[in-house]
Scaffold this motif. Sequence first.
Motif, mmCIF file in Angstrom:
data_model
loop_
_atom_site.group_PDB
_atom_site.id
_atom_site.type_symbol
_atom_site.label_atom_id
_atom_site.label_comp_id
_atom_site.label_asym_id
_atom_site.label_seq_id
_atom_site.Cartn_x
_atom_site.Cartn_y
_atom_site.Cartn_z
ATOM 1 N N PHE A 154 39.950 48.266 31.803
ATOM 2 C CA PHE A 154 38.842 48.686 32.840
ATOM 3 C C PHE A 154 38.286 47.427 33.439
ATOM 4 C CE2 PHE A 154 39.035 53.068 31.284
ATOM 5 C CZ PHE A 154 39.143 53.596 32.720
ATOM 6 N N SER A 155 38.201 46.294 32.570
ATOM 7 C CA SER A 155 37.464 45.023 33.044
ATOM 8 C C SER A 155 38.405 44.637 34.160
ATOM 9 C CB SER A 155 37.583 44.011 31.953
ATOM 10 O OG SER A 155 36.274 44.370 31.081
ATOM 11 N N ILE A 156 39.848 44.483 33.818
ATOM 12 C CA ILE A 156 40.930 43.970 34.753
ATOM 13 C C ILE A 156 40.892 44.719 36.249
ATOM 14 C CG2 ILE A 156 43.311 43.589 35.152
ATOM 15 C CD1 ILE A 156 43.385 42.619 32.529
ATOM 16 N N LEU A 157 40.724 46.050 35.872
ATOM 17 C CA LEU A 157 40.650 46.919 37.059
ATOM 18 C C LEU A 157 39.587 46.695 37.947
ATOM 19 C CD1 LEU A 157 42.117 50.080 35.736
ATOM 20 C CD2 LEU A 157 43.550 48.448 37.199
ATOM 21 N N THR A 158 38.465 46.535 37.363
ATOM 22 C CA THR A 158 37.210 46.315 38.089
ATOM 23 C C THR A 158 37.302 45.043 38.795
ATOM 24 O OG1 THR A 158 36.098 47.673 36.557
ATOM 25 C CG2 THR A 158 34.646 46.264 37.848
ATOM 26 N N ALA A 159 37.518 44.011 38.106
ATOM 27 C CA ALA A 159 37.797 42.678 38.768
ATOM 28 C C ALA A 159 38.876 42.729 39.738
ATOM 29 C CB ALA A 159 38.034 41.608 37.643
ATOM 30 N N ALA A 160 39.701 43.426 39.731
ATOM 31 C CA ALA A 160 40.982 43.537 40.806
ATOM 32 C C ALA A 160 40.119 44.236 42.061
ATOM 33 C CB ALA A 160 42.115 44.231 40.570
ATOM 34 N N VAL A 161 39.107 45.165 41.885
ATOM 35 C CA VAL A 161 38.598 45.986 43.141
ATOM 36 C C VAL A 161 37.610 44.746 43.630
ATOM 37 C CG1 VAL A 161 36.856 47.607 43.396
ATOM 38 C CG2 VAL A 161 39.002 48.203 42.270
ATOM 39 N N LEU A 162 36.681 44.274 42.661
ATOM 40 C CA LEU A 162 35.635 43.221 43.199
ATOM 41 C C LEU A 162 36.147 42.093 43.938
ATOM 42 C CD1 LEU A 162 33.009 43.777 40.385
ATOM 43 C CD2 LEU A 162 33.116 44.883 42.548
ATOM 44 N N GLY A 163 37.649 41.577 43.561
ATOM 45 C CA GLY A 163 37.886 40.136 43.558
ATOM 46 C C GLY A 163 38.049 39.484 42.521
ATOM 47 N N TRP A 164 39.037 38.395 42.599
ATOM 48 C CA TRP A 164 39.299 37.716 41.454
ATOM 49 C C TRP A 164 38.510 36.604 41.239
ATOM 50 C CZ3 TRP A 164 41.837 40.091 37.502
ATOM 51 C CH2 TRP A 164 42.604 41.103 37.801
ATOM 52 N N SER A 165 37.419 36.567 41.835
ATOM 53 C CA SER A 165 36.408 35.215 41.596
ATOM 54 C C SER A 165 35.795 35.328 40.024
ATOM 55 C CB SER A 165 35.201 35.419 42.685
ATOM 56 O OG SER A 165 34.534 36.649 42.282
ATOM 57 N N VAL A 166 35.421 34.376 39.721
ATOM 58 C CA VAL A 166 34.830 34.109 38.386
ATOM 59 C C VAL A 166 33.482 35.246 38.173
ATOM 60 C CG1 VAL A 166 33.461 32.752 36.747
ATOM 61 C CG2 VAL A 166 35.318 31.761 38.060
ATOM 62 N N ARG A 167 32.982 35.150 39.324
ATOM 63 C CA ARG A 167 31.836 36.112 39.438
ATOM 64 C C ARG A 167 32.328 37.664 39.182
ATOM 65 N NH1 ARG A 167 27.105 35.821 43.806
ATOM 66 N NH2 ARG A 167 26.215 34.845 42.179
ATOM 67 N N ALA A 168 33.230 37.984 40.001
ATOM 68 C CA ALA A 168 33.816 39.489 39.779
ATOM 69 C C ALA A 168 34.332 39.796 38.643
ATOM 70 C CB ALA A 168 34.911 39.762 40.759
ATOM 71 N N ARG A 169 35.137 38.646 37.842
ATOM 72 C CA ARG A 169 35.790 38.913 36.513
ATOM 73 C C ARG A 169 34.361 39.075 35.398
ATOM 74 N NH1 ARG A 169 39.009 34.098 37.711
ATOM 75 N NH2 ARG A 169 37.907 33.214 36.024
#
Length: 120
Positions: free
Chosen positions: A68-83
Amino acid sequence: MPRQVGRRLALLALAALALGTAVYLLDRDWQSARFLELLGTWIPAHVPGDNFGAAGQWLPSLTHTFGFSILTAAVLGWSVRARLAGCTGWVAVNVLFEFLQSPVDGFDLAAVVGGGLAAF
């Protein structure tokens, strides 16, 4: 991040979630998780447990946080902040749920944090 890499990471996340689900399907009491009750029509009378050994006790915690962390970062964008947002958010959610269960398992807590770190 190139679209192809994002797709591969999303597939990795889904595979991790599928692995965590497999632990519940193959190793756990079928009434131990709410989502398994929905599958009651095809649940066999007995599922042999311990297919995942000791890892079956903490693997769902790791895969849930990781996936779910990876899927959330994928939705938010792959920036450091999103990850960082995706990973810390899912670590927090999973830690909260671990503390709502009794007793709290240190291996599960470590797996939750490990899943978040691995996803970051």
